[in-house]
Design an enzyme around this catalytic site. Structure first.
Site, PDB file in Angstrom:
ATOM      1  N   ASP A  68      -2.368   5.141  -5.288  1.00  0.00           N
ATOM      2  CA  ASP A  68      -1.265   6.101  -5.176  1.00  0.00           C
ATOM      3  C   ASP A  68       0.035   5.369  -4.844  1.00  0.00           C
ATOM      4  OD1 ASP A  68      -0.558   9.128  -4.768  1.00  0.00           O
ATOM      5  OD2 ASP A  68       0.329   8.082  -3.053  1.00  0.00           O
ATOM      6  N   TYR A  73       8.584   4.018  -2.636  1.00  0.00           N
ATOM      7  CA  TYR A  73       7.923   3.040  -1.767  1.00  0.00           C
ATOM      8  C   TYR A  73       8.468   1.623  -1.976  1.00  0.00           C
ATOM      9  CZ  TYR A  73       4.442   6.812  -1.215  1.00  0.00           C
ATOM     10  OH  TYR A  73       3.811   8.016  -0.986  1.00  0.00           O
ATOM     11  N   HIS A 130       8.210  13.715  -6.454  1.00  0.00           N
ATOM     12  CA  HIS A 130       7.833  13.371  -5.080  1.00  0.00           C
ATOM     13  C   HIS A 130       8.269  14.429  -4.059  1.00  0.00           C
ATOM     14  CE1 HIS A 130       6.980   9.572  -2.458  1.00  0.00           C
ATOM     15  NE2 HIS A 130       6.568  10.663  -1.849  1.00  0.00           N
ATOM     16  N   SER A 161       4.769  17.114  -5.498  1.00  0.00           N
ATOM     17  CA  SER A 161       4.387  16.744  -4.137  1.00  0.00           C
ATOM     18  C   SER A 161       5.360  17.419  -3.175  1.00  0.00           C
ATOM     19  CB  SER A 161       4.451  15.219  -3.990  1.00  0.00           C
ATOM     20  OG  SER A 161       4.118  14.829  -2.679  1.00  0.00           O
ATOM     21  N   GLN A 183       0.652  17.245  -4.062  1.00  0.00           N
ATOM     22  CA  GLN A 183       0.225  16.327  -2.990  1.00  0.00           C
ATOM     23  C   GLN A 183       1.007  16.681  -1.728  1.00  0.00           C
ATOM     24  OE1 GLN A 183       1.139  11.828  -2.098  1.00  0.00           O
ATOM     25  NE2 GLN A 183      -0.362  11.858  -3.752  1.00  0.00           N
ATOM     26  N   THR A 263      -5.377   8.104   1.325  1.00  0.00           N
ATOM     27  CA  THR A 263      -5.296   7.430   2.611  1.00  0.00           C
ATOM     28  C   THR A 263      -4.868   5.990   2.366  1.00  0.00           C
ATOM     29  OG1 THR A 263      -6.554   6.915   4.613  1.00  0.00           O
ATOM     30  CG2 THR A 263      -7.791   6.885   2.545  1.00  0.00           C
ATOM     31  N   THR A 264      -4.963   5.154   3.375  1.00  0.00           N
ATOM     32  CA  THR A 264      -4.650   3.742   3.205  1.00  0.00           C
ATOM     33  C   THR A 264      -5.234   2.977   4.383  1.00  0.00           C
ATOM     34  OG1 THR A 264      -2.874   2.215   2.569  1.00  0.00           O
ATOM     35  CG2 THR A 264      -2.409   3.673   4.430  1.00  0.00           C
ATOM     36  N   THR A 265      -5.262   1.678   4.286  1.00  0.00           N
ATOM     37  CA  THR A 265      -5.675   0.838   5.416  1.00  0.00           C
ATOM     38  C   THR A 265      -5.297  -0.610   5.129  1.00  0.00           C
ATOM     39  OG1 THR A 265      -7.511   0.098   6.802  1.00  0.00           O
ATOM     40  CG2 THR A 265      -8.026   0.481   4.499  1.00  0.00           C
ATOM     41  N   SER A 266      -5.214  -1.373   6.213  1.00  0.00           N
ATOM     42  CA  SER A 266      -4.968  -2.810   6.077  1.00  0.00           C
ATOM     43  C   SER A 266      -6.287  -3.578   6.222  1.00  0.00           C
ATOM     44  CB  SER A 266      -3.991  -3.250   7.176  1.00  0.00           C
ATOM     45  OG  SER A 266      -4.492  -2.851   8.447  1.00  0.00           O
ATOM     46  N   ARG A 270     -12.448  -0.770   6.884  1.00  0.00           N
ATOM     47  CA  ARG A 270     -12.067   0.644   6.846  1.00  0.00           C
ATOM     48  C   ARG A 270     -12.218   1.198   5.424  1.00  0.00           C
ATOM     49  NH1 ARG A 270     -10.339   2.001  11.954  1.00  0.00           N
ATOM     50  NH2 ARG A 270      -8.150   1.403  11.838  1.00  0.00           N
TER      51      ARG A 270
HETATM   52  N1  LIG Z   1       3.750  12.437  -1.120  1.00  0.00           N
HETATM   53  C1  LIG Z   1       4.232  12.122   0.068  1.00  0.00           C
HETATM   54  O1  LIG Z   1       5.315  12.570   0.472  1.00  0.00           O
HETATM   55  C2  LIG Z   1       3.427  11.200   0.954  1.00  0.00           C
HETATM   56  C3  LIG Z   1       3.707  11.107   2.325  1.00  0.00           C
HETATM   57  C4  LIG Z   1       2.923  10.268   3.121  1.00  0.00           C
HETATM   58  C5  LIG Z   1       1.891   9.534   2.537  1.00  0.00           C
HETATM   59  N2  LIG Z   1       1.661   9.631   1.194  1.00  0.00           N
HETATM   60  C6  LIG Z   1       0.598   8.808   0.539  1.00  0.00           C
HETATM   61  O2  LIG Z   1      -0.602   8.878   1.284  1.00  0.00           O
HETATM   62  C7  LIG Z   1      -0.997   7.560   1.658  1.00  0.00           C
HETATM   63  C8  LIG Z   1      -1.768   7.588   2.958  1.00  0.00           C
HETATM   64  O3  LIG Z   1      -0.983   8.193   3.943  1.00  0.00           O
HETATM   65  P1  LIG Z   1      -1.339   8.115   5.465  1.00  0.00           P
HETATM   66  O4  LIG Z   1      -1.075   6.746   5.974  1.00  0.00           O
HETATM   67  O5  LIG Z   1      -0.623   9.233   6.095  1.00  0.00           O
HETATM   68  O6  LIG Z   1      -2.929   8.372   5.471  1.00  0.00           O
HETATM   69  P2  LIG Z   1      -3.925   8.642   6.665  1.00  0.00           P
HETATM   70  O7  LIG Z   1      -5.270   8.674   6.039  1.00  0.00           O
HETATM   71  O8  LIG Z   1      -3.514   9.801   7.497  1.00  0.00           O
HETATM   72  O9  LIG Z   1      -3.767   7.383   7.624  1.00  0.00           O
HETATM   73  C9  LIG Z   1      -4.090   6.091   7.188  1.00  0.00           C
HETATM   74  C10 LIG Z   1      -3.785   5.161   8.346  1.00  0.00           C
HETATM   75  O10 LIG Z   1      -4.704   5.433   9.398  1.00  0.00           O
HETATM   76  C11 LIG Z   1      -5.073   4.248  10.024  1.00  0.00           C
HETATM   77  N3  LIG Z   1      -6.419   4.469  10.556  1.00  0.00           N
HETATM   78  C12 LIG Z   1      -7.514   4.840   9.869  1.00  0.00           C
HETATM   79  N4  LIG Z   1      -8.558   5.035  10.691  1.00  0.00           N
HETATM   80  C13 LIG Z   1      -8.108   4.768  11.932  1.00  0.00           C
HETATM   81  C14 LIG Z   1      -8.710   4.789  13.221  1.00  0.00           C
HETATM   82  N5  LIG Z   1      -9.993   5.106  13.384  1.00  0.00           N
HETATM   83  N6  LIG Z   1      -7.945   4.467  14.281  1.00  0.00           N
HETATM   84  C15 LIG Z   1      -6.647   4.133  14.135  1.00  0.00           C
HETATM   85  N7  LIG Z   1      -6.019   4.097  12.932  1.00  0.00           N
HETATM   86  C16 LIG Z   1      -6.738   4.411  11.855  1.00  0.00           C
HETATM   87  C17 LIG Z   1      -5.012   3.186   8.951  1.00  0.00           C
HETATM   88  O11 LIG Z   1      -4.612   1.979   9.567  1.00  0.00           O
HETATM   89  P3  LIG Z   1      -5.490   0.633   9.551  1.00  0.00           P
HETATM   90  O12 LIG Z   1      -4.710  -0.315   8.725  1.00  0.00           O
HETATM   91  O13 LIG Z   1      -5.553   0.244  10.991  1.00  0.00           O
HETATM   92  O14 LIG Z   1      -6.836   0.960   8.984  1.00  0.00           O
HETATM   93  C18 LIG Z   1      -3.920   3.697   8.006  1.00  0.00           C
HETATM   94  O15 LIG Z   1      -2.677   3.086   8.245  1.00  0.00           O
HETATM   95  C19 LIG Z   1       0.303   6.766   1.685  1.00  0.00           C
HETATM   96  O16 LIG Z   1       0.101   5.388   1.583  1.00  0.00           O
HETATM   97  C20 LIG Z   1       0.989   7.342   0.479  1.00  0.00           C
HETATM   98  O17 LIG Z   1       0.469   6.771  -0.714  1.00  0.00           O
HETATM   99  C21 LIG Z   1       2.392  10.466   0.410  1.00  0.00           C
END
Ligand SMILES: NC(=O)c1ccc[n+]([C@@H]2O[C@H](COP(=O)([O-])OP(=O)(O)OC[C@H]3O[C@@H](n4cnc5c(N)ncnc54)[C@H](OP(=O)(O)O)[C@@H]3O)[C@@H](O)[C@H]2O)c1
Length: 309
Positions: A68, A73, A130, A161, A183, A263-266, A270
């Site tokens: 995604d 970005y 978006h 979105s 989204q 979702t995402t992760t580093s 995970r």
């Molecule tokens: N359309 C839009 O406006 C919009 C807005 C926001 C996001 N998005 C899309 O959605 C994607 C994901 O968004 P999101 O980051 O909000 O997803 P999320 O699934 O809510 O959070 C992912 C984050 O959670 C962390 N994480 C996972 N498990 C964890 C745990 N047990 N303890 C602590 N941290 C944990 C991960 O970090 P670690 O690296 O530590 O695993 C990662 O950075 C984005 O990259 C983007 O592509 C779209």
């Protein structure tokens, strides 16, 4: 008690309607007949404005196929570099990008052509507007241009979105294609506020896909959903004979409702945790109701705050 039974009834309904598709396959079918993999790996949030190549390579190498991206970005080149370096056939990957805005004198087509070049692909699987705000043109004009890029074959599916009911009402009267997805931020702490647009989309066969799904454990820890997640995670761990985490329960909540999780992760480990959700049993209707009952007692939105206006 009456409120609880209302939630139970709603969740039971949602569960029954979506559980078959969600359990039998890690993909969901869109209103245009195309399918979308349930788990998506995003290059926004933690990777926003950063080189995403290594993170995306790790995701692809570990089995993620749905990527995604977005123009805003500012890292489509690195997403493209990871796609190219993966050596995967184009058809085996599902790639999304999103329109930021159309610069003066250009068209949606022009911006997508730039994105495709950066992504090193001929088409995207999904192209989204978006945000519904801050565009020079009316949303209906923008949507017409998005329909055109689909006709040209540059995007297999098209959608939006962060769209609210009023944003759909601005485009649908003149639309010839109904958006395939919207989204949106979706987790138990926005579940109640998102309900009007979810109901509207259900009536139009527009699939919600979620971002921010892990917010209760990542951004709003200590809330009323925490003990519910822990209790379900403990029970499921015993049932499946391996550790099920609170994060997996949140993603199972989405999966049980038939909502793709972006979702995402580093971290490679995970990614395995996320992918493993696909083979875990769905939540029960009671689990879903308990999460939603707890989640609906507070409201926390992290992204696109205008959504609540
Ligand atoms: N359309 C839009 O406006 C919009 C807005 C926001 C996001 N998005 C899309 O959605 C994607 C994901 O968004 P999101 O980051 O909000 O997803 P999320 O699934 O809510 O959070 C992912 C984050 O959670 C962390 N994480 C996972 N498990 C964890 C745990 N047990 N303890 C602590 N941290 C944990 C991960 O970090 P670690 O690296 O530590 O695993 C990662 O950075 C984005 O990259 C983007 O592509 C779209």
């Amino acid at each position: 008690m009456a409120v609880l039974s209302l939630f139970r009834r709603y969740s039971q309904q949602a569960f029954n309607q979506t559980s078959r598709a969600a359990m039998s396959s890690p993909t969901l079918t869109l209103n245009d007949g195309n399918t979308i993999p349930w788990l998506g790996f995003g290059t926004g949030t933690a990777l926003y404005g950063k080189d995403a190549e290594n993170a995306v390579r790790t995701a692809i190498d570990n089995g993620v196929i749905h990527l995604d991206g977005a123009q805003v970005y500012r890292n489509e080149e690195s997403l493209g570099a990871a796609i190219a370096a993966s050596g995967k056939p184009r058809s085996s990957l599902y790639i999304t990008t999103k329109l930021e805005k159309v610069p003066a004198g250009q068209t949606v087509h022009d911006t997508l052509v730039v994105s495709l070049k950066k992504l090193q692909v001929d088409y995207v699987d999904l192209f989204l507007i978006h945000f519904p705000i801050n565009h020079e043109q009316p949303l209906s004009t923008l949507w017409k241009q998005v329909e055109d890029v689909q006709k040209e074959g540059l995007a297999r599916s098209i959608g939006v979105s962060n769209f609210r009911v009023k944003d759909f009402e601005a485009i649908l009267p003149e639309a010839t294609v109904i958006p395939a997805v919207n989204q949106i931020e979706y987790h138990p702490y926005v579940f109640k506020a998102d309900q009007p647009v979810i109901e509207y989309m259900k009536a139009k066969n527009i699939l919600p896909t979620s971002f921010g799904g892990l917010s209760p454990i990542v951004r709003f820890k200590g809330g009323p959903v925490d003990p519910v997640l822990t209790s379900i995670a403990e029970r499921l761990s015993k049932t499946v004979g391996k550790t099920v985490t609170e994060g997996q329960v949140l993603q199972l909540w989405l999966k049980t409702k038939g909502i793709p999780a972006i979702t995402t992760t580093s971290k490679a480990e995970r990614i395995h945790e996320y992918l493993a959700v696909q083979s875990l049993p769905n939540l029960t209707a009671e689990d879903v109701a308990a999460i939603e009952e707890a989640g609906s007692t507070v409201h926390h939105r992290q992204f696109a705050k205008f959504f609540d206006d």
